[in-house]
Scaffold this motif. Structure first.
Motif, PDB file in Angstrom:
ATOM      1  N   LYS A 190     103.279 -82.954  62.846  1.00  0.00           N
ATOM      2  CA  LYS A 190     102.961 -83.878  61.747  1.00  0.00           C
ATOM      3  C   LYS A 190     103.928 -83.735  60.584  1.00  0.00           C
ATOM      4  CE  LYS A 190      98.070 -84.554  62.865  1.00  0.00           C
ATOM      5  NZ  LYS A 190      98.085 -83.953  64.201  1.00  0.00           N
ATOM      6  N   SER A 191     104.398 -82.524  60.318  1.00  0.00           N
ATOM      7  CA  SER A 191     105.356 -82.355  59.219  1.00  0.00           C
ATOM      8  C   SER A 191     106.681 -83.032  59.552  1.00  0.00           C
ATOM      9  CB  SER A 191     105.566 -80.872  58.905  1.00  0.00           C
ATOM     10  OG  SER A 191     106.027 -80.165  60.044  1.00  0.00           O
ATOM     11  N   PHE A 192     107.054 -83.070  60.832  1.00  0.00           N
ATOM     12  CA  PHE A 192     108.278 -83.767  61.247  1.00  0.00           C
ATOM     13  C   PHE A 192     108.111 -85.281  61.100  1.00  0.00           C
ATOM     14  CE2 PHE A 192     108.572 -79.721  63.492  1.00  0.00           C
ATOM     15  CZ  PHE A 192     109.890 -79.367  63.290  1.00  0.00           C
ATOM     16  N   THR A 195     106.765 -84.247  47.055  1.00  0.00           N
ATOM     17  CA  THR A 195     105.697 -85.209  47.358  1.00  0.00           C
ATOM     18  C   THR A 195     104.984 -84.818  48.649  1.00  0.00           C
ATOM     19  OG1 THR A 195     106.848 -87.022  46.243  1.00  0.00           O
ATOM     20  CG2 THR A 195     105.196 -87.629  47.886  1.00  0.00           C
ATOM     21  N   MET A 196     105.758 -84.404  49.644  1.00  0.00           N
ATOM     22  CA  MET A 196     105.158 -84.009  50.918  1.00  0.00           C
ATOM     23  C   MET A 196     104.346 -82.722  50.794  1.00  0.00           C
ATOM     24  SD  MET A 196     107.987 -84.952  53.830  1.00  0.00           S
ATOM     25  CE  MET A 196     109.399 -84.245  53.017  1.00  0.00           C
ATOM     26  N   HIS A 197     104.695 -81.879  49.847  1.00  0.00           N
ATOM     27  CA  HIS A 197     104.015 -80.593  49.671  1.00  0.00           C
ATOM     28  C   HIS A 197     102.914 -80.649  48.620  1.00  0.00           C
ATOM     29  CE1 HIS A 197     107.958 -78.460  51.148  1.00  0.00           C
ATOM     30  NE2 HIS A 197     107.344 -79.151  52.102  1.00  0.00           N
ATOM     31  N   ARG A 216      91.596 -83.158  48.958  1.00  0.00           N
ATOM     32  CA  ARG A 216      91.725 -82.015  49.847  1.00  0.00           C
ATOM     33  C   ARG A 216      93.089 -81.364  49.621  1.00  0.00           C
ATOM     34  NH1 ARG A 216      88.278 -80.531  54.407  1.00  0.00           N
ATOM     35  NH2 ARG A 216      89.422 -78.962  55.600  1.00  0.00           N
ATOM     36  N   PRO A 217      93.196 -80.028  49.740  1.00  0.00           N
ATOM     37  CA  PRO A 217      94.509 -79.386  49.607  1.00  0.00           C
ATOM     38  C   PRO A 217      95.384 -79.622  50.827  1.00  0.00           C
ATOM     39  CG  PRO A 217      92.838 -77.735  50.070  1.00  0.00           C
ATOM     40  CD  PRO A 217      92.111 -79.035  49.858  1.00  0.00           C
ATOM     41  N   TYR A 218      95.697 -80.897  51.064  1.00  0.00           N
ATOM     42  CA  TYR A 218      96.537 -81.303  52.186  1.00  0.00           C
ATOM     43  C   TYR A 218      97.563 -82.273  51.655  1.00  0.00           C
ATOM     44  CZ  TYR A 218      97.778 -82.720  56.969  1.00  0.00           C
ATOM     45  OH  TYR A 218      98.452 -82.958  58.152  1.00  0.00           O
ATOM     46  N   GLY A 219      98.830 -82.009  51.969  1.00  0.00           N
ATOM     47  CA  GLY A 219      99.890 -82.894  51.507  1.00  0.00           C
ATOM     48  C   GLY A 219     100.224 -83.929  52.564  1.00  0.00           C
ATOM     49  N   MET A 220     101.442 -83.874  53.070  1.00  0.00           N
ATOM     50  CA  MET A 220     101.872 -84.781  54.128  1.00  0.00           C
ATOM     51  C   MET A 220     102.394 -83.934  55.286  1.00  0.00           C
ATOM     52  SD  MET A 220     103.799 -87.737  51.908  1.00  0.00           S
ATOM     53  CE  MET A 220     102.868 -88.740  50.729  1.00  0.00           C
ATOM     54  N   GLY A 221     101.490 -83.597  56.200  1.00  0.00           N
ATOM     55  CA  GLY A 221     101.846 -82.715  57.295  1.00  0.00           C
ATOM     56  C   GLY A 221     101.852 -81.249  56.916  1.00  0.00           C
ATOM     57  N   TRP A 222     101.314 -80.947  55.731  1.00  0.00           N
ATOM     58  CA  TRP A 222     101.218 -79.558  55.274  1.00  0.00           C
ATOM     59  C   TRP A 222      99.882 -79.339  54.575  1.00  0.00           C
ATOM     60  CZ3 TRP A 222     104.703 -75.750  56.312  1.00  0.00           C
ATOM     61  CH2 TRP A 222     105.986 -76.144  56.748  1.00  0.00           C
ATOM     62  N   GLY A 223      99.215 -78.218  54.901  1.00  0.00           N
ATOM     63  CA  GLY A 223      98.055 -77.789  54.144  1.00  0.00           C
ATOM     64  C   GLY A 223      98.511 -76.820  53.073  1.00  0.00           C
ATOM     65  N   ILE A 224      97.794 -76.762  51.976  1.00  0.00           N
ATOM     66  CA  ILE A 224      98.163 -75.874  50.873  1.00  0.00           C
ATOM     67  C   ILE A 224      97.043 -74.870  50.642  1.00  0.00           C
ATOM     68  CG2 ILE A 224      98.755 -75.714  48.418  1.00  0.00           C
ATOM     69  CD1 ILE A 224      99.297 -78.991  50.288  1.00  0.00           C
ATOM     70  N   VAL A 271     101.083 -74.383  54.849  1.00  0.00           N
ATOM     71  CA  VAL A 271     100.764 -74.009  56.225  1.00  0.00           C
ATOM     72  C   VAL A 271     100.380 -75.241  57.037  1.00  0.00           C
ATOM     73  CG1 VAL A 271      99.294 -72.607  57.723  1.00  0.00           C
ATOM     74  CG2 VAL A 271      99.882 -71.766  55.456  1.00  0.00           C
ATOM     75  N   HIS A 272     100.740 -75.243  58.309  1.00  0.00           N
ATOM     76  CA  HIS A 272     100.150 -76.202  59.242  1.00  0.00           C
ATOM     77  C   HIS A 272     100.087 -75.565  60.617  1.00  0.00           C
ATOM     78  CE1 HIS A 272      98.720 -79.905  60.968  1.00  0.00           C
ATOM     79  NE2 HIS A 272      98.795 -80.500  59.792  1.00  0.00           N
ATOM     80  N   SER A 273      98.904 -75.618  61.213  1.00  0.00           N
ATOM     81  CA  SER A 273      98.703 -75.082  62.559  1.00  0.00           C
ATOM     82  C   SER A 273      98.800 -76.196  63.589  1.00  0.00           C
ATOM     83  CB  SER A 273      97.331 -74.413  62.664  1.00  0.00           C
ATOM     84  OG  SER A 273      97.252 -73.286  61.833  1.00  0.00           O
ATOM     85  N   GLY A 274      98.999 -75.800  64.819  1.00  0.00           N
ATOM     86  CA  GLY A 274      99.003 -76.737  65.938  1.00  0.00           C
ATOM     87  C   GLY A 274      98.297 -76.117  67.118  1.00  0.00           C
ATOM     88  N   ASN A 275      97.314 -76.812  67.659  1.00  0.00           N
ATOM     89  CA  ASN A 275      96.533 -76.284  68.779  1.00  0.00           C
ATOM     90  C   ASN A 275      96.467 -77.301  69.906  1.00  0.00           C
ATOM     91  OD1 ASN A 275      94.800 -75.449  66.027  1.00  0.00           O
ATOM     92  ND2 ASN A 275      95.442 -73.763  67.311  1.00  0.00           N
ATOM     93  N   LEU A 276      97.062 -76.959  71.033  1.00  0.00           N
ATOM     94  CA  LEU A 276      96.913 -77.746  72.248  1.00  0.00           C
ATOM     95  C   LEU A 276      96.022 -76.959  73.206  1.00  0.00           C
ATOM     96  CD1 LEU A 276     100.423 -79.318  72.865  1.00  0.00           C
ATOM     97  CD2 LEU A 276      98.301 -80.511  72.362  1.00  0.00           C
ATOM     98  N   PHE A 277      96.038 -77.321  74.464  1.00  0.00           N
ATOM     99  CA  PHE A 277      95.143 -76.692  75.412  1.00  0.00           C
ATOM    100  C   PHE A 277      95.814 -75.590  76.205  1.00  0.00           C
ATOM    101  CE2 PHE A 277      94.006 -81.162  74.742  1.00  0.00           C
ATOM    102  CZ  PHE A 277      92.905 -80.922  73.951  1.00  0.00           C
ATOM    103  N   THR A 278      97.142 -75.481  76.092  1.00  0.00           N
ATOM    104  CA  THR A 278      97.841 -74.347  76.688  1.00  0.00           C
ATOM    105  C   THR A 278      98.929 -73.802  75.753  1.00  0.00           C
ATOM    106  OG1 THR A 278      99.397 -75.833  77.825  1.00  0.00           O
ATOM    107  CG2 THR A 278      97.451 -75.147  79.060  1.00  0.00           C
ATOM    108  N   TYR A 279      98.989 -74.274  74.527  1.00  0.00           N
ATOM    109  CA  TYR A 279      99.973 -73.806  73.555  1.00  0.00           C
ATOM    110  C   TYR A 279      99.343 -73.780  72.165  1.00  0.00           C
ATOM    111  CZ  TYR A 279     104.075 -73.965  76.618  1.00  0.00           C
ATOM    112  OH  TYR A 279     104.992 -73.709  77.601  1.00  0.00           O
ATOM    113  N   ASN A 280      99.793 -72.844  71.334  1.00  0.00           N
ATOM    114  CA  ASN A 280      99.380 -72.784  69.928  1.00  0.00           C
ATOM    115  C   ASN A 280     100.597 -72.488  69.061  1.00  0.00           C
ATOM    116  OD1 ASN A 280      96.538 -73.234  69.953  1.00  0.00           O
ATOM    117  ND2 ASN A 280      96.217 -71.183  70.779  1.00  0.00           N
TER     118      ASN A 280
END
Length: 463
Positions: A78-80, A271-273, A279-287, A294-303
Motif C-alpha cells: 500500500k505504501s508503494f 502528506t503520506m506520513h 485514525r493514526p493512519y496516513g497513506m499506506g503508513w500507520g503512525i 509502520v505498516h504490516s503485511g499479512n498473507l496466508f504464507t508470507y508476512n
C-alpha cells in the motif's frame, strides 16, 4: 616503589568491559532460534545507508534465504501504491481532493455516496468502503484492475466518505486502477518505471511472472508445510501484490526517510506520513504513539513489516516466508528498534509453538471425549431431558458452521473465506473440525441410542 607501582596499576588499568549489546546479526539469529521460522529476510537502514541486509534459513525449495530472496510483502504494498499516486499528483495527472468518479471512468457503485469519494479518502482508508459491504469473492475473481472496478458496481459504502476509518483493500486496488488510467500504463509497468526503477529496485514487481517467488510455509502443530499462496491478490494489485527483496526494501526505506534519490517532494512525503483526525493512519503508513511509521503485511504464507523511526533515522523491513497464528515480524522489528536506540530487546518467546501445542491438546481432548460419548451413548439415553441435553454436543458443530464469520468478526469485519482457513490458522481450523466431528458423532450415537432404549423389547429384531 611497590606501592607506587600498585597505585599506577589501579589508576591506569582498563575498566572492566561492559556486557556488549547483541549485534543486529546476533539478535536476528536469536530471533530465528526462538521463533523457529523457516526463512527470514531483514534490512536495516540509517541516514541514507543500508547498515544490515541479510537472510536466514531456507525457502520451500531448500535454497538459503538471502537479502536477494524475493518475498511477498502483502499490505506493505500500500505504501508503494500511495507513492505511485503521489508521483501523478505532482505531475497534475491526479487530483487528491477531487472525486474518484470524476477521474476514473467506469467507477460506479450501488450507493450515491460513492460519487463523493476522493482520492485522499482512498489512501487514508476513509472512503466508506468496507469488507462488510463489498462483494469480496466477486472482486477476487477479477482478471484485471479494470474488471475489478466493474465488479464493485453492486457494492455499497458503510459510512459517508471522510467520516469513518475502515481498513479495506478495495481502496488501494481502486487507487492502482486510477494510476493506470492517469498514466496510460499498466500499474505494474508504472511502478517499474516510476518507483522501482528510479530507486534501483531491480528485483521488485507486482506479479510473480516478473519476479518468481517460492512457495511459503504454514505450520501444523509444529511441522512446517510448504503451501502455495491461494488466489486473493490479482497481478498488479495495489493492495497487496508487491514482491520484493530485503536489498530492494533498503532502497525503498531510504527514499521514504527523505534520503537518497527523491521520488516526490518532501511536502508530498510528509502528506503520506500525516495521520488523519479519524485514525493514526496516513497513506499506506500507520503512525504509532512514539511517532514510528509502520505498516504490516499479512498473507496466508508470507508476512512482512516495514518501519521508519523519524527520531533515530533508522528504517527496518522484516519479511518471513511463512504465516501462522503468531506473526513474529512485528516483534522482531520492535527488537531491532530497541537495539538501535540503545535498549535491550525484549525476548522473543515461542508463542507459535505454545499456541499450537495448546490447540493440539484441545484437539486430542475433543477426540477423546467424542469416543467416550459414543461408548456411553446408551447409558446417556436412559436419562431424562434428552432433547435439551443434546444441545451441548452440537455447539462445536455450530462453531464450525459459523467459523469464517466468527473469525471475520474477530478481525474487525475483514472478509474470511474457507480457503484461507486451510493456511495460517490451520491448527485452529483442525481443532475446531475435530471438535465438531466429535460432537456430531456423539449426537448421532445418542439419537440412535434413544431409539434403541425407547423401542419395546418385543419390537426389537431377534438374532
Amino acid at each position: 616503589m611497590k606501592l607506587l607501582l600498585a597505585l599506577t596499576l589501579i589508576f591506569w588499568a582498563p575498566a572492566p568491559a561492559a556486557t556488549p549489546e547483541p549485534t543486529i546479526d546476533a539478535y536476528l539469529r536469536q530471533a530465528m532460534d526462538s521463533t523457529g521460522v523457516p526463512g527470514l529476510s531483514v534490512v536495516v537502514t540509517h541516514n541514507g545507508e543500508i547498515v544490515h541486509a541479510a537472510g536466514y534459513g531456507h525457502d520451500a525449495d531448500g535454497r538459503p534465504v538471502t537479502a536477494d530472496t524475493p518475498m511477498r510483502v502483502a499490505s506493505v504494498s500500500k505504501s508503494f501504491t500511495a507513492m505511485a499516486v503521489m508521483t501523478l499528483v505532482e505531475r497534475g495527472k491526479i487530483k487528491l481532493d477531487e472525486p474518484v468518479a470524476a477521474q476514473l471512468p467506469g467507477f460506479t457503485m450501488a450507493d450515491p455516496r460513492a460519487a463523493r469519494v476522493t482520492v485522499r479518502h482512498l489512501l487514508n482508508q476513509t472512503s466508506g468502503l468496507s469488507d462488510r459491504t463489498v462483494d469480496i469473492p466477486a472482486t477476487e475473481s477479477a482478471i484485471s484492475l479494470a474488471d475489478y472496478v466493474t465488479r464493485l458496481s453492486g457494492s455499497r459504502l458503510t459510512a459517508d466518505p471522510g467520516t469513518h476509518y475502515e481498513y479495506c483493500n478495495a481502496n488501494y486496488d481502486l487507487a492502482a486502477r486510477l494510476v493506470e488510467v492517469a498514466s496510460g500504463r499498466p500499474f505494474g509497468a508504472y511502478l517499474r518505471e516510476r518507483v522501482f526503477g528510479p530507486l534501483g529496485m531491480t528485483s521488485s514487481a507486482v506479479s510473480d511472472k516478473d519476479v518468481p517467488v517460492a512457495e511459503g510455509y504454514n505450520s501444523l502443530f509444529g511441522v512446517w508445510l510448504p503451501q502455495r499462496e491461494p488466489a486473493g491478490f490479482l497481478d498488479d494489485s495495489g493492495a497487496g501484490g508487491v514482491i520484493t527483496t530485503a536489498a530492494d526494501m533498503g532502497k525503498w526505506l531510504i527514499a521514504q526517510s527523505g534520503d537518497g534519490r527523491p521520488l516526490v517532494t518532501r511536502q508530498s512525503l510528509a502528506t503520506m506520513h500525516q495521520p488523519t483526525k479519524l485514525r493514526p493512519y496516513g497513506m499506506g503508513w500507520g503512525i504509532e504513539d512514539n511517532g514510528l511509521l509502520v505498516h504490516s503485511g499479512n498473507l496466508f504464507t508470507y508476512n512482512a513489516v516495514e518501519a521508519i523511526s523519524p527520531k533515530t533515522g533508522y528504517g527496518f523491513a522484516v519479511m518471513t516466508n511463512n504465516a501462522t497464528l503468531y506473526d513474529p515480524t512485528y516483534d522482531i522489528m520492535l527488537g531491532l528498534t530497541a537495539l538501535t536506540e540503545g535498549r535491550t530487546p525484549e525476548g522473543l518467546g515461542g508463542d507459535r509453538q505454545l499456541y499450537e501445542a495448546v490447540l493440539g491438546v484441545l484437539a486430542l481432548v475433543a477426540a477423546g471425549l467424542g469416543v467416550l460419548g459414543v461408548v456411553r451413548a446408551r447409558r446417556w439415553a436412559a436419562r431424562r431431558w434428552i432433547v435439551l441435553r443434546l444441545v451441548p454436543a452440537l455447539v462445536p458443530v455450530a462453531v464450525l458452521a459459523a467459523f469464517p464469520d466468527l473469525l471475520s468478526f474477530l478481525m474487525n469485519g475483514r472478509e474470511v473465506e474457507w480457503a484461507q482457513l486451510t493456511r495460517f490458522p490451520l491448527p485452529l481450523t483442525i481443532t475446531v473440525l475435530v471438535a465438531a466431528l466429535a460432537g456430531l458423532g456423539v449426537t448421532i450415537a445418542r439419537v440412535l441410542a434413544i431409539r434403541s432404549v425407547r423401542t419395546p423389547a418385543a419390537e426389537r429384531p431377534r438374532s
